[in-house]
Design an enzyme around this catalytic site. Structure first.
Site, PDB file in Angstrom:
ATOM      1  N   ARG A 125       0.824  -1.228   0.000  1.00 15.57           N
ATOM      2  CA  ARG A 125       0.000   0.000   0.000  1.00 15.57           C
ATOM      3  C   ARG A 125       0.857   1.278   0.000  1.00 15.57           C
ATOM      4  O   ARG A 125       0.513   2.276   0.628  1.00 15.57           O
ATOM      5  CB  ARG A 125      -0.930   0.033   1.230  1.00 15.57           C
ATOM      6  CG  ARG A 125      -1.944  -1.074   1.292  1.00 15.57           C
ATOM      7  CD  ARG A 125      -2.967  -1.003   0.158  1.00 15.57           C
ATOM      8  NE  ARG A 125      -3.955  -2.056   0.306  1.00 15.57           N
ATOM      9  CZ  ARG A 125      -3.798  -3.299  -0.161  1.00 15.57           C
ATOM     10  NH1 ARG A 125      -2.708  -3.635  -0.831  1.00 15.57           N
ATOM     11  NH2 ARG A 125      -4.732  -4.199   0.014  1.00 15.57           N
TER      12      ARG A 125
ATOM     13  N   SER B 126     -11.917   0.052   3.323  1.00 12.06           N
ATOM     14  CA  SER B 126     -11.417  -0.225   4.687  1.00 12.06           C
ATOM     15  C   SER B 126     -10.984   1.075   5.345  1.00 12.06           C
ATOM     16  O   SER B 126     -10.181   1.821   4.784  1.00 12.06           O
ATOM     17  CB  SER B 126     -10.206  -1.151   4.623  1.00 12.06           C
ATOM     18  OG  SER B 126     -10.546  -2.331   3.965  1.00 12.06           O
TER      19      SER B 126
ATOM     20  N   GLU C 204      -6.684   4.078   7.026  1.00 18.94           N
ATOM     21  CA  GLU C 204      -6.248   3.658   5.669  1.00 18.94           C
ATOM     22  C   GLU C 204      -6.416   4.775   4.620  1.00 18.94           C
ATOM     23  O   GLU C 204      -5.452   5.127   3.943  1.00 18.94           O
ATOM     24  CB  GLU C 204      -7.001   2.384   5.274  1.00 18.94           C
ATOM     25  CG  GLU C 204      -7.127   2.146   3.792  1.00 18.94           C
ATOM     26  CD  GLU C 204      -6.273   1.009   3.260  1.00 18.94           C
ATOM     27  OE1 GLU C 204      -5.956   0.084   4.002  1.00 18.94           O
ATOM     28  OE2 GLU C 204      -5.927   1.079   2.075  1.00 18.94           O
TER      29      GLU C 204
HETATM   30  C1  LIG Z   1     -15.605  -0.099  -1.526  1.00 16.45           C
HETATM   31  C2  LIG Z   1     -14.122   0.143  -1.682  1.00 16.45           C
HETATM   32  C3  LIG Z   1     -13.290  -0.944  -1.784  1.00 16.45           C
HETATM   33  C4  LIG Z   1     -11.910  -0.755  -1.949  1.00 16.45           C
HETATM   34  N1  LIG Z   1     -11.124  -1.854  -2.049  1.00 16.45           N
HETATM   35  C5  LIG Z   1      -9.788  -1.703  -2.198  1.00 16.45           C
HETATM   36  C6  LIG Z   1      -8.949  -2.857  -2.319  1.00 16.45           C
HETATM   37  O1  LIG Z   1      -9.403  -3.998  -2.312  1.00 16.45           O
HETATM   38  N2  LIG Z   1      -7.615  -2.650  -2.444  1.00 16.45           N
HETATM   39  C7  LIG Z   1      -7.070  -1.408  -2.493  1.00 16.45           C
HETATM   40  O2  LIG Z   1      -5.850  -1.301  -2.624  1.00 16.45           O
HETATM   41  N3  LIG Z   1      -7.839  -0.294  -2.383  1.00 16.45           N
HETATM   42  C8  LIG Z   1      -9.178  -0.421  -2.247  1.00 16.45           C
HETATM   43  N4  LIG Z   1      -9.974   0.693  -2.123  1.00 16.45           N
HETATM   44  C9  LIG Z   1      -9.350   2.025  -2.132  1.00 16.45           C
HETATM   45  C10 LIG Z   1      -9.421   2.746  -3.498  1.00 16.45           C
HETATM   46  O3  LIG Z   1     -10.375   2.174  -4.324  1.00 16.45           O
HETATM   47  C11 LIG Z   1      -8.085   2.724  -4.228  1.00 16.45           C
HETATM   48  O4  LIG Z   1      -7.089   3.309  -3.443  1.00 16.45           O
HETATM   49  C12 LIG Z   1      -8.145   3.463  -5.576  1.00 16.45           C
HETATM   50  O5  LIG Z   1      -6.965   3.258  -6.295  1.00 16.45           O
HETATM   51  C13 LIG Z   1      -8.404   4.976  -5.397  1.00 16.45           C
HETATM   52  O6  LIG Z   1      -8.700   5.512  -6.667  1.00 16.45           O
HETATM   53  P1  LIG Z   1      -9.276   6.974  -6.802  1.00 16.45           P
HETATM   54  O7  LIG Z   1      -9.260   7.320  -8.258  1.00 16.45           O
HETATM   55  O8  LIG Z   1     -10.587   7.091  -6.134  1.00 16.45           O
HETATM   56  O9  LIG Z   1      -8.176   7.819  -6.031  1.00 16.45           O
HETATM   57  P2  LIG Z   1      -8.390   9.060  -5.036  1.00 16.45           P
HETATM   58  O10 LIG Z   1      -9.113   8.596  -3.816  1.00 16.45           O
HETATM   59  O11 LIG Z   1      -8.955  10.206  -5.779  1.00 16.45           O
HETATM   60  O12 LIG Z   1      -6.882   9.384  -4.647  1.00 16.45           O
HETATM   61  C14 LIG Z   1      -6.166   8.501  -3.826  1.00 16.45           C
HETATM   62  C15 LIG Z   1      -4.734   9.031  -3.684  1.00 16.45           C
HETATM   63  O13 LIG Z   1      -4.088   9.006  -4.945  1.00 16.45           O
HETATM   64  C16 LIG Z   1      -3.689  10.318  -5.342  1.00 16.45           C
HETATM   65  N5  LIG Z   1      -3.941  10.375  -6.785  1.00 16.45           N
HETATM   66  C17 LIG Z   1      -5.092  10.092  -7.431  1.00 16.45           C
HETATM   67  N6  LIG Z   1      -4.916  10.226  -8.758  1.00 16.45           N
HETATM   68  C18 LIG Z   1      -3.636  10.606  -8.939  1.00 16.45           C
HETATM   69  C19 LIG Z   1      -2.845  10.918 -10.085  1.00 16.45           C
HETATM   70  N7  LIG Z   1      -3.338  10.884 -11.334  1.00 16.45           N
HETATM   71  N8  LIG Z   1      -1.563  11.307  -9.890  1.00 16.45           N
HETATM   72  C20 LIG Z   1      -1.031  11.375  -8.646  1.00 16.45           C
HETATM   73  N9  LIG Z   1      -1.721  11.086  -7.527  1.00 16.45           N
HETATM   74  C21 LIG Z   1      -3.017  10.720  -7.682  1.00 16.45           C
HETATM   75  C22 LIG Z   1      -4.538  11.272  -4.528  1.00 16.45           C
HETATM   76  O14 LIG Z   1      -3.876  12.518  -4.331  1.00 16.45           O
HETATM   77  C23 LIG Z   1      -4.664  10.500  -3.233  1.00 16.45           C
HETATM   78  O15 LIG Z   1      -3.487  10.651  -2.473  1.00 16.45           O
HETATM   79  C24 LIG Z   1     -11.363   0.551  -1.980  1.00 16.45           C
HETATM   80  C25 LIG Z   1     -12.219   1.653  -1.870  1.00 16.45           C
HETATM   81  C26 LIG Z   1     -13.582   1.439  -1.726  1.00 16.45           C
HETATM   82  C27 LIG Z   1     -14.498   2.641  -1.636  1.00 16.45           C
END
Ligand SMILES: Cc1cc2nc3c(=O)[nH]c(=O)nc-3n(C[C@H](O)[C@H](O)[C@H](O)COP(=O)(O)OP(=O)(O)OC[C@H]3O[C@@H](n4cnc5c(N)ncnc54)[C@H](O)[C@@H]3O)c2cc1C
Length: 327
Positions: free
Chosen positions: A155, A228, A321
């Protein structure tokens, strides 16, 4: 000057959030806008499924919208940061590209996947990442970082430093299907559905993961949540009694034990008052949900109360997390 209330920032926890400024990067030329930004705070956001945002962000929120998929002659597949992760899963299933089936139904965009090295059911995205192309805020240049330079860990990656805006991710998917079917809940699911391991095709594997996830995780658009809420703590095995959290702990390498954060929450919840706007999801006590109208301070106060109680009663430090982004 008052805060502009009209620039809304959509987020998976459905908190009411506004920002001073929001810009979108739709092509490489748009990066010019970043060079003109003042030195104030900036935040690159995807679908905001892994962040808890304060009411007002006094800076610029940046969304990368590029979402093209290009297959190179060298077998490397380049994917724009703005593509939803589940669309990449579907693309791979139709193109006979293997390796990310276990990551089916993780919400968010491709550009965020390397940031915390998304992982699920025994697979981490770093195993199929060739390189990541990004804009370096410090040098104001576009760079391509090799897999090694991304410094992937559990992570974690170099992108947590916030120094980069990811523009595209280059993948080297497997051409031969060599699934990892070893994760306990996947083993159980396949057994329950009488699926022998050699019968599991990429699509069946992806559908199995989808079914497992849907049985216990709410999709943020239906029930606002950020997955989580705490990390599972990893501690020295000999620092806890042998019977502590029996059935909710797993040995990991080097004399270390991973504890179920969900179980730790369950153990302390009776002593904690949960505001009516918040709750833990019935099918998964590690998932905090917004029942409607929750505000940032209620979330952070509840998380703090749980952390304090777990520490007081069990001496264990729970870490949040998702990223908490305060004003
Ligand atoms: C129901 C649910 C289940 C999930 N299950 C998992 C799982 O099984 N495993 C897991 O690892 N995660 C899981 N997650 C967490 C999440 O889905 C992941 O971390 C996902 O990659 C976040 O994507 P996002 O586009 O929403 O990022 P955001 O939430 O918008 O951003 C997350 C982070 O990444 C940075 N970021 C985003 N885009 C960029 C970019 N283009 N360049 C630089 N930095 C950037 C942001 O600044 C922030 O620090 C889950 C979330 C939910 C709601």
């Amino acid at each position: 000057m008052g805060k502009p209330e009209n620039i809304k920032v959509n987020n998976a926890f459905d908190l009411s959030v506004t920002a001073k400024n929001i810009i979108s990067i739709s092509c490489l030329e748009d990066i010019q806008q970043l060079r003109q930004l003042d030195s104030g705070p900036r935040l690159v956001l995807g679908s905001a499924t892994n962040v808890i945002l304060d009411e007002y962000f006094d800076g610029t929120v940046i969304h990368v919208l590029m979402h093209k998929i290009t297959q190179g002659d060298n077998g490397v597949v380049s994917v724009g940061a703005g593509l939803p992760w589940h669309e990449l899963i579907n693309y791979c299933l139709t193109q006979d590209l293997y390796g990310i089936e276990n990551l089916t139904l993780i919400p968010g965009l491709v550009g965020a996947a390397p940031v915390q090295n998304i992982g699920a059911y025994g697979v981490e995205v770093s195993s199929v990442i060739h390189s990541v192309t990004c804009y370096n805020f410090a040098t104001q240049e576009i760079e391509t970082l090799s897999n090694v330079a991304c410094m992937f860990a559990y992570r974690d990656s170099v992108f947590k430093s916030k120094n980069y805006m990811i523009l595209s991710v280059q993948f080297h998917f497997q051409k031969v299907f060599q699934p990892d079917l070893s994760y306990p809940s996947l083993v159980q699911f396949l057994a329950d559905h009488h699926l022998a391991h050699d019968e599991v095709s990429p699509r069946v594997l992806s559908q199995s993961i989808q079914a497992i996830r849907e049985s216990k995780l709410p999709w943020p658009e239906d029930i606002p949540n950020v997955g989580s809420i705490f990390k599972n703590p990893i501690i020295e095995t000999d620092s806890i009694p042998a019977d502590f959290l029996e059935g909710h702990r797993w040995l990991v390498a080097d004399g270390q034990t991973k504890l179920s954060a969900a179980r730790l929450i369950e153990l302390v919840l009776t002593g904690i008052e949960i505001p009516p706007t918040l709750d833990f999801y019935k099918k998964h006590s590690l998932v905090l949900i917004n029942r409607g109208g929750a505000v940032f301070s209620e979330v952070t106060e509840l998380l703090r109360a749980i952390q304090q109680q777990v520490h007081l009663l069990h001496g264990i430090q729970l870490l949040v997390e998702p990223e908490i982004i305060e004003s």
